[in-house]
Design a protein around this motif. Structure first.
Motif, PDB file in Angstrom:
ATOM      1  N   CYS A 149     -23.232  56.419 -10.315  1.00 53.37           N
ATOM      2  CA  CYS A 149     -23.748  57.673  -9.759  1.00 53.37           C
ATOM      3  C   CYS A 149     -24.974  57.405  -8.885  1.00 53.37           C
ATOM      4  CB  CYS A 149     -24.109  58.639 -10.886  1.00 53.37           C
ATOM      5  SG  CYS A 149     -22.713  59.244 -11.857  1.00 53.37           S
ATOM      6  N   ARG A 150     -25.865  56.562  -9.356  1.00 50.95           N
ATOM      7  CA  ARG A 150     -27.050  56.221  -8.577  1.00 50.95           C
ATOM      8  C   ARG A 150     -26.689  55.508  -7.282  1.00 50.95           C
ATOM      9  NH1 ARG A 150     -29.455  54.635 -13.643  1.00 50.95           N
ATOM     10  NH2 ARG A 150     -28.980  52.458 -13.130  1.00 50.95           N
ATOM     11  N   TYR A 184     -27.288  63.686 -10.341  1.00 51.72           N
ATOM     12  CA  TYR A 184     -26.899  62.877  -9.186  1.00 51.72           C
ATOM     13  C   TYR A 184     -25.974  63.602  -8.217  1.00 51.72           C
ATOM     14  CZ  TYR A 184     -28.729  59.197 -12.193  1.00 51.72           C
ATOM     15  OH  TYR A 184     -29.544  58.437 -12.990  1.00 51.72           O
TER      16      TYR A 184
END
Length: 341
Positions: A149-150, A184
């Motif tokens: 996600c990051r 996110y």
């Protein structure tokens, strides 16, 4: 050359790119091999990346628009980036299902060439996850999902095999996915899969199988609105919880069958829903390992012969029929009528 009918063109080609896995999940039907299977009587070397792409190009020409990379563990193939890049121009939608252990090393390939990243996760509880996968690396899967996600992966599906031993993990998994969506802005959803039967995992299946109709009844008692999705393959349902869409695949209430199923002595749980391609080039629509129901697209097969082989399975897929309550026939044939009822 035969082509998929328009109403069948959402069928995914399930393409195994690796015949090995670094997990030994307790529920895995390793004796069947599924799309990773090549019968012993057709022992064949693994296809090289360009031989593999040759097969993908020929299959795509028959109207297949979607591909789902599987294994074994697909990211154990050292040439996966070449295959994924090549398939990006052949198919409208590309997916991969992975146990995530080698995912971060391949994150650039995933971002560039994969539309939907599917990650198998059996539990958020580290001990239960490691015990189910029979590999301590499974305990790190939640951290890897968050890192994806990051890193900006846009769409992530979490595959969760629903069993007696981990059914209590589902609410926690939903909350985990909801938290990631908020932090996110990732499109993240959950797919619940019912436990798949094979003769090799019969004892485990008998101990752990949960009919998903029981889960749906519980969810409805809790006030959840359940939607039925008409699709090719098994029945599918979904609901939304905490902003997360949760899909449920039900291989007991409905499957799709063909004429070859009428004479099958194994009568599988899942039915026919896709074309499967192994890492060695074995193609079949049948999840059993019967060599009569597949063909080998090895590197030495001419294009004319290869297209003739593919035609046979396109014809089957074009005329599969929806069959309700196939689980009753499956349980009777396997003498599983009273195992979990």
């Amino acid at each position: 050359m035969k082509y998929l009918l328009p109403d069948k063109q959402n069928i995914f080609l399930r393409a195994s790119v690796s015949d090995v896995c670094n997990f030994s999940c307790r529920y895995c039907a390793t004796d069947l091999g599924m799309e990773n299977h090549t019968p012993e009587c057709y022992k064949n070397t693994l296809l090289g990346a360009y031989e593999y792409l040759r097969n993908m190009k020929m299959i795509a020409q028959h109207g297949f628009k979607n591909i789902s990379f599987t294994g074994g563990e697909p990211l154990l193939n050292p040439h996966f980036s070449i295959i994924a890049k090549g398939c990006r121009s052949l198919f409208e939608t590309t997916e991969i299902t992975t146990n995530a252990t080698n995912l971060i090393n391949n994150i650039d390939t995933v971002r560039k060439y994969i539309d939907v990243l599917k990650i198998s996760i059996d539990a958020l509880d580290p001990a239960l996850a490691a015990a189910t996968a029979r590999n301590p690396a499974a305990a790190r899967t939640p951290q890897i999902i968050e890192q994806c996600c990051r890193e900006g992966v846009s769409t992530i599906g979490l595959n969760f095999v629903y069993m007696k031993c981990n059914q209590g993990e589902l609410p926690k998994l939903i909350d985990f996915a909801a938290s990631l969506k908020r932090r996110y802005n990732t499109d993240i959803y959950i797919s619940i899969l019912d436990l798949y039967y094979s003769q090799g995992n019969r004892q485990f299946w008998e101990e752990q199988f949960v009919d998903l109709s029981q889960l749906r009844e519980k969810l409805e008692r809790d006030g959840k609105e359940i939607h039925r999705r008409l699709r090719i393959g098994c029945d599918s349902y979904n609901f939304t919880d905490n902003g997360v869409v949760v899909n449920m695949k039900d291989s007991i209430s409905c499957t799709h069958r063909a004429e070859i199923c009428d004479r099958c002595t194994e009568y599988c749980q899942e039915g026919i829903y896709s074309l499967k391609h192994s890492a060695s080039g074995w193609i079949s629509v049948c999840p059993t390992n019967n060599p009569e129901y597949g063909s080998l697209l090895g590197g030495g097969v001419s294009e004319v012969k290869a297209h003739d082989m593919i035609d046979k399975y396109v014809e089957i897929l074009n005329f599969i029929r929806r069959s309700d309550q196939t689980g009753d026939a499956f349980k009777k044939m396997r003498n599983l009528v009273t195992v979990y009822e």
